[in-house]
Scaffold this motif. Structure first.
Motif, PDB file in Angstrom:
ATOM      1  N   LYS A   4       0.835  -1.191   0.000  1.00 49.73           N
ATOM      2  CA  LYS A   4       0.000   0.000   0.000  1.00 49.73           C
ATOM      3  C   LYS A   4       0.877   1.251   0.000  1.00 49.73           C
ATOM      4  N   ASN A   5       0.611   2.162  -0.917  1.00 49.94           N
ATOM      5  CA  ASN A   5       1.358   3.410  -0.994  1.00 49.94           C
ATOM      6  C   ASN A   5       0.736   4.408  -0.017  1.00 49.94           C
ATOM      7  N   LYS A   6       1.458   4.779   1.014  1.00 46.28           N
ATOM      8  CA  LYS A   6       0.903   5.652   2.052  1.00 46.28           C
ATOM      9  C   LYS A   6       0.912   7.127   1.653  1.00 46.28           C
ATOM     10  N   ARG A   7       1.454   7.435   0.468  1.00 50.79           N
ATOM     11  CA  ARG A   7       1.447   8.825   0.024  1.00 50.79           C
ATOM     12  C   ARG A   7       0.066   9.248  -0.441  1.00 50.79           C
ATOM     13  N   TYR A   8      -0.744   8.290  -0.834  1.00 51.87           N
ATOM     14  CA  TYR A   8      -2.060   8.590  -1.372  1.00 51.87           C
ATOM     15  C   TYR A   8      -3.145   8.091  -0.428  1.00 51.87           C
ATOM     16  N   ILE A   9      -4.218   8.853  -0.373  1.00 54.08           N
ATOM     17  CA  ILE A   9      -5.353   8.492   0.475  1.00 54.08           C
ATOM     18  C   ILE A   9      -6.502   8.074  -0.435  1.00 54.08           C
ATOM     19  N   GLY A  10      -7.009   6.882  -0.209  1.00 57.59           N
ATOM     20  CA  GLY A  10      -8.107   6.367  -1.017  1.00 57.59           C
ATOM     21  C   GLY A  10      -9.448   6.948  -0.596  1.00 57.59           C
ATOM     22  N   SER A  11     -10.440   6.809  -1.455  1.00 57.81           N
ATOM     23  CA  SER A  11     -11.762   7.358  -1.164  1.00 57.81           C
ATOM     24  C   SER A  11     -12.390   6.699   0.061  1.00 57.81           C
ATOM     25  N   SER A  12     -12.135   5.421   0.271  1.00 58.65           N
ATOM     26  CA  SER A  12     -12.698   4.758   1.447  1.00 58.65           C
ATOM     27  C   SER A  12     -12.076   5.306   2.731  1.00 58.65           C
ATOM     28  N   GLU A  13     -10.829   5.792   2.644  1.00 62.01           N
ATOM     29  CA  GLU A  13     -10.198   6.372   3.824  1.00 62.01           C
ATOM     30  C   GLU A  13     -10.845   7.700   4.204  1.00 62.01           C
ATOM     31  N   PHE A  14     -11.336   8.450   3.215  1.00 65.00           N
ATOM     32  CA  PHE A  14     -12.051   9.688   3.530  1.00 65.00           C
ATOM     33  C   PHE A  14     -13.306   9.383   4.345  1.00 65.00           C
ATOM     34  N   LYS A  15     -13.997   8.328   3.958  1.00 65.45           N
ATOM     35  CA  LYS A  15     -15.206   7.920   4.684  1.00 65.45           C
ATOM     36  C   LYS A  15     -14.857   7.534   6.119  1.00 65.45           C
ATOM     37  N   THR A  16     -13.785   6.777   6.288  1.00 67.00           N
ATOM     38  CA  THR A  16     -13.356   6.371   7.627  1.00 67.00           C
ATOM     39  C   THR A  16     -12.965   7.583   8.452  1.00 67.00           C
ATOM     40  N   TRP A  17     -12.216   8.496   7.861  1.00 69.90           N
ATOM     41  CA  TRP A  17     -11.784   9.693   8.594  1.00 69.90           C
ATOM     42  C   TRP A  17     -12.985  10.547   8.974  1.00 69.90           C
ATOM     43  N   ASN A  18     -13.950  10.674   8.065  1.00 67.37           N
ATOM     44  CA  ASN A  18     -15.141  11.469   8.343  1.00 67.37           C
ATOM     45  C   ASN A  18     -15.922  10.889   9.523  1.00 67.37           C
ATOM     46  N   PHE A  19     -15.945   9.568   9.625  1.00 67.19           N
ATOM     47  CA  PHE A  19     -16.631   8.929  10.738  1.00 67.19           C
ATOM     48  C   PHE A  19     -15.880   9.128  12.049  1.00 67.19           C
ATOM     49  N   CYS A  20     -14.554   8.878  12.027  1.00 66.67           N
ATOM     50  CA  CYS A  20     -13.770   8.996  13.248  1.00 66.67           C
ATOM     51  C   CYS A  20     -12.290   9.202  12.896  1.00 66.67           C
ATOM     52  N   PRO A  21     -11.791  10.429  13.010  1.00 66.63           N
ATOM     53  CA  PRO A  21     -10.394  10.706  12.666  1.00 66.63           C
ATOM     54  C   PRO A  21      -9.389   9.873  13.468  1.00 66.63           C
ATOM     55  N   ARG A  22      -9.689   9.598  14.711  1.00 64.78           N
ATOM     56  CA  ARG A  22      -8.769   8.800  15.523  1.00 64.78           C
ATOM     57  C   ARG A  22      -8.665   7.372  15.008  1.00 64.78           C
ATOM     58  N   TYR A  23      -9.789   6.794  14.640  1.00 66.56           N
ATOM     59  CA  TYR A  23      -9.781   5.436  14.104  1.00 66.56           C
ATOM     60  C   TYR A  23      -8.999   5.398  12.794  1.00 66.56           C
ATOM     61  N   TRP A  24      -9.233   6.410  11.933  1.00 68.25           N
ATOM     62  CA  TRP A  24      -8.498   6.475  10.674  1.00 68.25           C
ATOM     63  C   TRP A  24      -6.997   6.529  10.933  1.00 68.25           C
ATOM     64  N   TYR A  25      -6.573   7.380  11.876  1.00 69.35           N
ATOM     65  CA  TYR A  25      -5.148   7.512  12.183  1.00 69.35           C
ATOM     66  C   TYR A  25      -4.581   6.192  12.697  1.00 69.35           C
ATOM     67  N   LEU A  26      -5.302   5.529  13.572  1.00 69.28           N
ATOM     68  CA  LEU A  26      -4.841   4.250  14.107  1.00 69.28           C
ATOM     69  C   LEU A  26      -4.663   3.224  12.991  1.00 69.28           C
ATOM     70  N   MET A  27      -5.646   3.147  12.103  1.00 66.79           N
ATOM     71  CA  MET A  27      -5.560   2.203  10.988  1.00 66.79           C
ATOM     72  C   MET A  27      -4.429   2.589  10.026  1.00 66.79           C
ATOM     73  N   ARG A  28      -4.248   3.882   9.811  1.00 68.93           N
ATOM     74  CA  ARG A  28      -3.234   4.362   8.857  1.00 68.93           C
ATOM     75  C   ARG A  28      -1.813   4.130   9.376  1.00 68.93           C
ATOM     76  N   THR A  29      -1.590   4.348  10.658  1.00 73.21           N
ATOM     77  CA  THR A  29      -0.240   4.257  11.198  1.00 73.21           C
ATOM     78  C   THR A  29       0.143   2.858  11.649  1.00 73.21           C
ATOM     79  N   SER A  30      -0.792   2.124  12.238  1.00 72.65           N
ATOM     80  CA  SER A  30      -0.425   0.817  12.770  1.00 72.65           C
ATOM     81  C   SER A  30      -1.047  -0.343  12.002  1.00 72.65           C
ATOM     82  N   GLY A  31      -2.080  -0.059  11.221  1.00 74.66           N
ATOM     83  CA  GLY A  31      -2.730  -1.112  10.453  1.00 74.66           C
ATOM     84  C   GLY A  31      -3.631  -2.007  11.278  1.00 74.66           C
TER      85      GLY A  31
END
Length: 80
Positions: A4-31
């Motif tokens: 996964k290229n972490k330089r780009y944010i997918g459309s599904s990640e926008f949905k996750t971030w919109n729901f809960c930014p903390r959850y998005w960050y946790l998934m993005r940084t630690s998987g």
């Protein structure tokens, strides 16, 4: 498996971030997702925050109904 290229944010990640930014960050940084007490705290937080949103939606709905009813009454009075 493609890495996964972490330089780009997918459309599904926008949905996750919109729901809960903390959850998005946790998934993005630690998987991994939150478990146990963290999920309970998050659910309680979102439930508390949703009460304000529900109140606003009810107020907007009542306003629209009153506006439509007022418009109908005005139109009926014009023809009398």
């Amino acid at each position: 498996m493609k890495k996964k290229n972490k330089r780009y944010i997918g459309s599904s990640e926008f949905k996750t971030w919109n729901f809960c930014p903390r959850y998005w960050y946790l998934m993005r940084t630690s998987g991994r997702s939150a478990q146990g007490a963290a999920i309970q705290r998050g659910n309680a937080y979102h439930k508390k925050m949703s009460k304000g949103v529900v109140a606003v939606k009810q107020s907007q709905s009542a306003f629209v109904k009153a506006l439509v009813l007022g418009g109908i009454i005005c139109i009926l009075l014009m023809f009398m």
